[in-house]
Design a protein around this motif. Structure first.
Motif, PDB file in Angstrom:
ATOM      1  N   PHE A 250       0.675  -1.371   0.038  1.00  0.00           N
ATOM      2  CA  PHE A 250      -0.097  -0.046  -0.127  1.00  0.00           C
ATOM      3  C   PHE A 250       0.952   1.182   0.073  1.00  0.00           C
ATOM      4  O   PHE A 250       2.065   1.072   0.704  1.00  0.00           O
ATOM      5  N   LYS A 251       0.489   2.246  -0.560  1.00  0.00           N
ATOM      6  CA  LYS A 251       1.311   3.485  -0.836  1.00  0.00           C
ATOM      7  C   LYS A 251       0.397   4.784  -0.095  1.00  0.00           C
ATOM      8  O   LYS A 251      -0.685   4.576  -0.024  1.00  0.00           O
ATOM      9  N   GLY A 252       1.034   5.342   0.693  1.00  0.00           N
ATOM     10  CA  GLY A 252       0.702   6.390   1.439  1.00  0.00           C
ATOM     11  C   GLY A 252       0.719   7.739   0.681  1.00  0.00           C
ATOM     12  O   GLY A 252       1.299   7.591  -0.420  1.00  0.00           O
ATOM     13  N   ILE A 253      -0.112   8.669   0.842  1.00  0.00           N
ATOM     14  CA  ILE A 253      -0.246   9.887   0.319  1.00  0.00           C
ATOM     15  C   ILE A 253      -0.264  11.077   1.031  1.00  0.00           C
ATOM     16  O   ILE A 253      -0.470  10.834   2.210  1.00  0.00           O
ATOM     17  N   ALA A 254       0.076  12.194   0.639  1.00  0.00           N
ATOM     18  CA  ALA A 254       0.123  13.443   1.341  1.00  0.00           C
ATOM     19  C   ALA A 254      -0.748  14.298   0.231  1.00  0.00           C
ATOM     20  O   ALA A 254      -0.153  14.470  -0.849  1.00  0.00           O
ATOM     21  N   CYS A 255      -1.650  14.873   0.945  1.00  0.00           N
ATOM     22  CA  CYS A 255      -2.370  15.987   0.018  1.00  0.00           C
ATOM     23  C   CYS A 255      -1.608  17.057  -0.069  1.00  0.00           C
ATOM     24  O   CYS A 255      -0.827  17.545   0.813  1.00  0.00           O
ATOM     25  N   ASN A 256      -1.488  17.970  -1.328  1.00  0.00           N
ATOM     26  CA  ASN A 256      -0.801  19.122  -1.570  1.00  0.00           C
ATOM     27  C   ASN A 256      -1.589  20.242  -0.918  1.00  0.00           C
ATOM     28  O   ASN A 256      -2.650  20.571  -1.183  1.00  0.00           O
ATOM     29  N   LEU A 257      -0.921  20.923   0.114  1.00  0.00           N
ATOM     30  CA  LEU A 257      -1.321  21.847   1.053  1.00  0.00           C
ATOM     31  C   LEU A 257      -1.621  23.288  -0.081  1.00  0.00           C
ATOM     32  O   LEU A 257      -1.985  24.174   0.615  1.00  0.00           O
ATOM     33  N   GLU A 258      -0.914  23.239  -0.947  1.00  0.00           N
ATOM     34  CA  GLU A 258      -1.032  24.509  -1.956  1.00  0.00           C
ATOM     35  C   GLU A 258      -2.066  24.282  -3.117  1.00  0.00           C
ATOM     36  O   GLU A 258      -1.988  25.345  -4.014  1.00  0.00           O
ATOM     37  N   SER A 259      -2.530  23.236  -3.261  1.00  0.00           N
ATOM     38  CA  SER A 259      -3.400  22.968  -4.403  1.00  0.00           C
ATOM     39  C   SER A 259      -4.736  23.625  -4.370  1.00  0.00           C
ATOM     40  O   SER A 259      -5.266  24.077  -3.259  1.00  0.00           O
ATOM     41  N   PRO A 260      -5.167  23.876  -5.364  1.00  0.00           N
ATOM     42  CA  PRO A 260      -6.743  24.717  -5.482  1.00  0.00           C
ATOM     43  C   PRO A 260      -7.764  23.822  -4.688  1.00  0.00           C
ATOM     44  O   PRO A 260      -8.616  24.563  -3.950  1.00  0.00           O
ATOM     45  N   GLY A 261      -7.699  22.504  -4.873  1.00  0.00           N
ATOM     46  CA  GLY A 261      -8.731  21.805  -3.993  1.00  0.00           C
ATOM     47  C   GLY A 261      -8.445  21.831  -2.628  1.00  0.00           C
ATOM     48  O   GLY A 261      -9.577  21.973  -1.958  1.00  0.00           O
TER      49      GLY A 261
ATOM     50  N   ILE B  73      -4.230  11.418   9.391  1.00  0.00           N
ATOM     51  CA  ILE B  73      -4.124  10.395  10.032  1.00  0.00           C
ATOM     52  C   ILE B  73      -3.640   9.401   9.111  1.00  0.00           C
ATOM     53  O   ILE B  73      -3.493   9.315   8.000  1.00  0.00           O
ATOM     54  N   CYS B  74      -3.413   8.062   9.657  1.00  0.00           N
ATOM     55  CA  CYS B  74      -2.981   6.862   8.815  1.00  0.00           C
ATOM     56  C   CYS B  74      -4.234   6.201   8.188  1.00  0.00           C
ATOM     57  O   CYS B  74      -5.145   5.946   8.962  1.00  0.00           O
ATOM     58  N   GLY B  75      -4.005   5.385   7.247  1.00  0.00           N
ATOM     59  CA  GLY B  75      -4.819   4.686   6.625  1.00  0.00           C
ATOM     60  C   GLY B  75      -4.364   4.082   5.388  1.00  0.00           C
ATOM     61  O   GLY B  75      -3.138   4.279   4.855  1.00  0.00           O
ATOM     62  N   SER B  76      -5.109   3.344   4.643  1.00  0.00           N
ATOM     63  CA  SER B  76      -4.604   2.683   3.221  1.00  0.00           C
ATOM     64  C   SER B  76      -5.807   2.829   2.382  1.00  0.00           C
ATOM     65  O   SER B  76      -6.832   2.131   2.508  1.00  0.00           O
ATOM     66  N   LEU B  77      -5.584   3.715   1.315  1.00  0.00           N
ATOM     67  CA  LEU B  77      -6.606   3.864   0.385  1.00  0.00           C
ATOM     68  C   LEU B  77      -5.699   3.597  -0.987  1.00  0.00           C
ATOM     69  O   LEU B  77      -5.383   4.648  -1.649  1.00  0.00           O
ATOM     70  N   PRO B  78      -5.417   2.511  -1.565  1.00  0.00           N
ATOM     71  CA  PRO B  78      -4.415   2.298  -2.642  1.00  0.00           C
ATOM     72  C   PRO B  78      -4.970   2.996  -3.763  1.00  0.00           C
ATOM     73  O   PRO B  78      -4.218   3.615  -4.686  1.00  0.00           O
ATOM     74  N   LEU B  79      -6.157   3.025  -4.301  1.00  0.00           N
ATOM     75  CA  LEU B  79      -6.751   3.773  -5.416  1.00  0.00           C
ATOM     76  C   LEU B  79      -6.470   5.341  -5.350  1.00  0.00           C
ATOM     77  O   LEU B  79      -6.206   5.805  -6.303  1.00  0.00           O
TER      78      LEU B  79
ATOM     79  N   TYR C   6     -14.823   6.260  14.251  1.00  0.00           N
ATOM     80  CA  TYR C   6     -14.429   5.620  12.911  1.00  0.00           C
ATOM     81  C   TYR C   6     -14.304   4.152  12.956  1.00  0.00           C
ATOM     82  O   TYR C   6     -13.379   3.596  13.715  1.00  0.00           O
ATOM     83  N   HIS C   7     -15.076   3.622  12.192  1.00  0.00           N
ATOM     84  CA  HIS C   7     -14.548   2.115  11.988  1.00  0.00           C
ATOM     85  C   HIS C   7     -14.940   1.253  13.016  1.00  0.00           C
ATOM     86  O   HIS C   7     -14.459   0.151  13.254  1.00  0.00           O
ATOM     87  N   GLY C   8     -15.306   1.977  14.339  1.00  0.00           N
ATOM     88  CA  GLY C   8     -15.732   0.940  15.513  1.00  0.00           C
ATOM     89  C   GLY C   8     -16.999   0.183  15.420  1.00  0.00           C
ATOM     90  O   GLY C   8     -17.973   0.483  14.184  1.00  0.00           O
ATOM     91  N   ASP C   9     -17.347  -0.500  16.443  1.00  0.00           N
ATOM     92  CA  ASP C   9     -18.578  -1.405  16.404  1.00  0.00           C
ATOM     93  C   ASP C   9     -19.643  -0.478  16.187  1.00  0.00           C
ATOM     94  O   ASP C   9     -20.704  -0.964  15.796  1.00  0.00           O
ATOM     95  N   ASN C  10     -19.937   0.780  17.011  1.00  0.00           N
ATOM     96  CA  ASN C  10     -20.923   1.615  16.796  1.00  0.00           C
ATOM     97  C   ASN C  10     -20.600   2.896  16.439  1.00  0.00           C
ATOM     98  O   ASN C  10     -20.983   3.934  16.731  1.00  0.00           O
ATOM     99  N   GLU C  11     -20.095   2.654  15.186  1.00  0.00           N
ATOM    100  CA  GLU C  11     -19.605   4.143  14.312  1.00  0.00           C
ATOM    101  C   GLU C  11     -21.036   4.612  13.929  1.00  0.00           C
ATOM    102  O   GLU C  11     -22.094   4.248  13.829  1.00  0.00           O
ATOM    103  N   TYR C  12     -21.151   6.139  14.170  1.00  0.00           N
ATOM    104  CA  TYR C  12     -22.210   6.833  13.856  1.00  0.00           C
ATOM    105  C   TYR C  12     -21.589   8.307  13.480  1.00  0.00           C
ATOM    106  O   TYR C  12     -20.672   8.634  13.576  1.00  0.00           O
TER     107      TYR C  12
END
Length: 89
Positions: free
Chosen positions: A6-17, A37-43, A65-71
């Motif tokens: 899995f590859k991590g990413i860093a969002c571009n803090l200078e981008s228009p988005g 936060i850490c996680g894996s989103l390969p796509l 997040y992702h807990g048994d009682n997520e809400y």
């Protein structure tokens, strides 16, 4: 190690988005507090490598997040819809 790790990413803090998302968040909530936060989103990494301006956001309750009682709360989802509509403007 896996053949295709899995590859991590860093969002571009200078981008228009990023700028649009933080400005819209501050307009709706009164402030914006970007964080990582850490996680894996390969796509997502593949899309970023292809040139997309990737920003990840969520409007749920991060403590469960992702807990048994997520809400989430309806207020948070309503604010999230407002934020995303401003980003799209």
């Amino acid at each position: 190690f896996a053949e295709d790790p899995f590859k991590g990413i860093a969002c571009n803090l200078e981008s228009p988005g990023f700028k649009a998302l933080t400005e819209a968040t501050a307009e709706v909530l009164g402030e914006a507090k970007p964080y990582s936060i850490c996680g894996s989103l390969p796509l997502v990494g593949d899309m970023q490598e292809a040139g997309y301006d990737i920003q990840l956001t969520g409007f749920g309750v991060s403590a469960v997040y992702h807990g048994d009682n997520e809400y989430c709360t309806l207020t948070d989802m309503k604010n999230g819809a407002k934020i995303l509509s401003l980003v799209m403007d």
